[in-house]
Design a protein around this motif. Structure first.
Motif, PDB file in Angstrom:
ATOM      1  N   LEU A   1      14.044  27.627  57.075  1.00 41.90           N
ATOM      2  CA  LEU A   1      13.749  28.770  56.205  1.00 41.90           C
ATOM      3  C   LEU A   1      15.022  29.259  55.510  1.00 41.90           C
ATOM      4  O   LEU A   1      14.990  29.629  54.331  1.00 41.90           O
TER       5      LEU A   1
ATOM      6  N   THR B   1      15.400  29.390  51.478  1.00 44.16           N
ATOM      7  CA  THR B   1      15.790  30.619  50.778  1.00 44.16           C
ATOM      8  C   THR B   1      16.936  30.362  49.816  1.00 44.16           C
ATOM      9  O   THR B   1      16.941  30.871  48.689  1.00 44.16           O
TER      10      THR B   1
ATOM     11  N   SER C   1      11.331  23.672  47.242  1.00 54.11           N
ATOM     12  CA  SER C   1      11.305  24.737  48.252  1.00 54.11           C
ATOM     13  C   SER C   1       9.875  24.993  48.723  1.00 54.11           C
ATOM     14  O   SER C   1       9.639  25.227  49.912  1.00 54.11           O
TER      15      SER C   1
ATOM     16  N   LEU D   1       8.493  24.653  52.457  1.00 55.91           N
ATOM     17  CA  LEU D   1       7.883  25.863  52.994  1.00 55.91           C
ATOM     18  C   LEU D   1       6.525  25.549  53.604  1.00 55.91           C
ATOM     19  O   LEU D   1       6.203  26.007  54.712  1.00 55.91           O
TER      20      LEU D   1
ATOM     21  N   ILE E   1       6.877  34.314  51.616  1.00 60.53           N
ATOM     22  CA  ILE E   1       7.940  33.684  50.828  1.00 60.53           C
ATOM     23  C   ILE E   1       7.438  33.347  49.422  1.00 60.53           C
ATOM     24  O   ILE E   1       8.180  33.447  48.440  1.00 60.53           O
ATOM     25  N   SER E   2       6.179  32.984  49.306  1.00 63.04           N
ATOM     26  CA  SER E   2       5.608  32.691  47.986  1.00 63.04           C
ATOM     27  C   SER E   2       5.644  33.920  47.085  1.00 63.04           C
ATOM     28  O   SER E   2       5.795  33.810  45.865  1.00 63.04           O
TER      29      SER E   2
ATOM     30  N   ILE F   1       7.948  35.970  46.773  1.00 65.44           N
ATOM     31  CA  ILE F   1       9.280  36.105  46.175  1.00 65.44           C
ATOM     32  C   ILE F   1       9.299  35.523  44.766  1.00 65.44           C
ATOM     33  O   ILE F   1       9.860  36.120  43.843  1.00 65.44           O
TER      34      ILE F   1
ATOM     35  N   LEU G   1      13.814  38.857  47.629  1.00 65.90           N
ATOM     36  CA  LEU G   1      14.161  37.603  48.297  1.00 65.90           C
ATOM     37  C   LEU G   1      14.763  37.870  49.679  1.00 65.90           C
ATOM     38  O   LEU G   1      14.381  37.241  50.671  1.00 65.90           O
TER      39      LEU G   1
ATOM     40  N   CYS H   1      11.962  39.781  52.056  1.00 68.05           N
ATOM     41  CA  CYS H   1      10.874  38.903  52.514  1.00 68.05           C
ATOM     42  C   CYS H   1      11.373  37.820  53.461  1.00 68.05           C
ATOM     43  O   CYS H   1      10.718  37.491  54.458  1.00 68.05           O
ATOM     44  N   SER H   2      12.533  37.250  53.172  1.00 65.71           N
ATOM     45  CA  SER H   2      13.049  36.189  54.038  1.00 65.71           C
ATOM     46  C   SER H   2      13.523  36.754  55.377  1.00 65.71           C
ATOM     47  O   SER H   2      13.395  36.092  56.410  1.00 65.71           O
TER      48      SER H   2
ATOM     49  N   ALA I   1      10.375  37.119  57.290  1.00 62.47           N
ATOM     50  CA  ALA I   1       9.831  35.811  57.662  1.00 62.47           C
ATOM     51  C   ALA I   1      10.613  35.159  58.797  1.00 62.47           C
ATOM     52  O   ALA I   1      10.026  34.502  59.659  1.00 62.47           O
TER      53      ALA I   1
END
Length: 325
Positions: free
Chosen positions: A74, A78, A124, A128, A140-141, A143, A179, A182-183, A186
């Motif tokens: 991940l 990112t 990516s 993912l 992540i999507s 983002i 970004l 969210c990461s 996640a």
């Protein structure tokens, strides 16, 4: 003399080296032009701030001090998403250099650069999907959607001297903080430690992301092109009105005219920067960044982690502010 704060990588040194090696493997393609374009981006360097944040979170919140394979992947995903966004940003901003090197569209052309950015987004997304975690895929999507929204918000507000601080922060969230937020969420969702709250780490990422962007915008005003690795004052030139200028508008009415004529004359950018520097607007912008960093620090302090586990997450906060010095 102020102590220089560095990004904390000692505890994640092995994982960090693995990330740098894997980035090249992950962009593998049979098309030599696309590979060359993507490779040029990673060779240009960069501090890898986002994966460093994620790897430190993974390490600090792990039950056994080990970072999961999925978490390492991940962090790599990112960085690829971030890099892809830079390619498209450079085209939109007509920026010829990035980190002191030629941008992709300057080296090749706009068409190749757009395709290279799309290719990295596609790569990516593929990696993912292979994490086999639907919740992580969904967050992540989002983002990539936020990137597009952020660019549209920025484009529709270009040279708009009625832009508010809230408008600026809203755009900054979509373009930068989403970004990181969210990461961060996640990376916790991939964790087996149920005692850690992913919502809190989303907020931690959001606040350090906003602070990062504010400081970035200050540096665009006070730094030289050589220090930035790209043209100084580029935001203003493109009509992207940032916090230092917004805070100056109420004090220097002549700025309204410069914005209305879209900084079309040779010395207009220099005049605008001089006006900003003659007020306390840069300090006001920094104070706003400090507020977000304080919120991020409060979140980490509230987490049920040991002092040792919190240390690097707090160091990241101090590093982001230290970029101003």
């Amino acid at each position: 003399m102020q102590k220089v704060i560095k990004l904390p990588i000692t505890s994640i040194q092995q994982e960090f080296q693995g990330l740098n090696n894997n980035l090249y493997k992950m962009i593998g393609t049979n098309n030599p032009i696309l590979y060359s374009a993507a490779e040029q981006l990673f060779k240009a360097g960069g501090k890898r701030i986002r994966p460093i944040i994620l790897l430190n979170i993974a390490k600090s919140t792990s039950k056994d001090n080990n970072i999961l394979i999925e978490q390492k992947r991940l962090a790599e995903i990112t960085e690829i998403i971030h890099t892809a966004s830079l390619v498209h940003d450079d085209i939109i901003d007509n920026c010829d250099t990035r980190r002191g090197s030629n941008t992709i569209h300057n080296t090749f052309n706009n068409k190749i650069a757009v395709l290279a950015g799309d290719f990295l987004f596609a790569q990516s997304s593929w990696y993912l999907a292979n994490l086999n975690n639907l919740e992580v895929v969904q967050i992540i999507s989002k983002i990539i959607i936020d990137f597009a929204e952020g660019e549209i918000k920025q484009g529709t507000k270009a040279f708009n001297n009625r832009i508010s601080v809230n408008d600026y922060l809203d755009k900054s969230f979509y373009k930068t903080a989403s970004l990181i937020a969210c990461s961060c969420k996640a990376i916790i969702m991939l964790n087996k430690n149920n005692n850690v709250r992913s919502k809190n780490f989303y907020l931690y990422g959001k606040h350090i992301g906003l602070a990062f962007q504010i400081i970035d915008d200050i540096l665009d005003i006070i730094s030289t092109s050589q220090e930035l690795g790209k043209p100084a004052g580029l935001d203003l030139k493109n009509g992207n009105l940032t916090a230092p200028l917004i805070f100056t508008l109420n004090k220097r009415s002549k700025l309204y005219q410069l914005i209305d004529q879209e900084f079309q004359f040779k010395n207009d950018i220099d005049k605008a920067i001089s006006n900003i520097k003659e007020t306390n607007s840069i300090q006001k912008a920094k104070d706003m960044a400090i507020e977000h960093i304080q919120l991020a620090i409060h979140i980490i302090e509230s987490e049920n982690l040991s002092k040792k586990e919190k240390k690097n997450l707090l160091l990241i906060c101090y590093y982001i502010l230290n970029r101003f010095s």
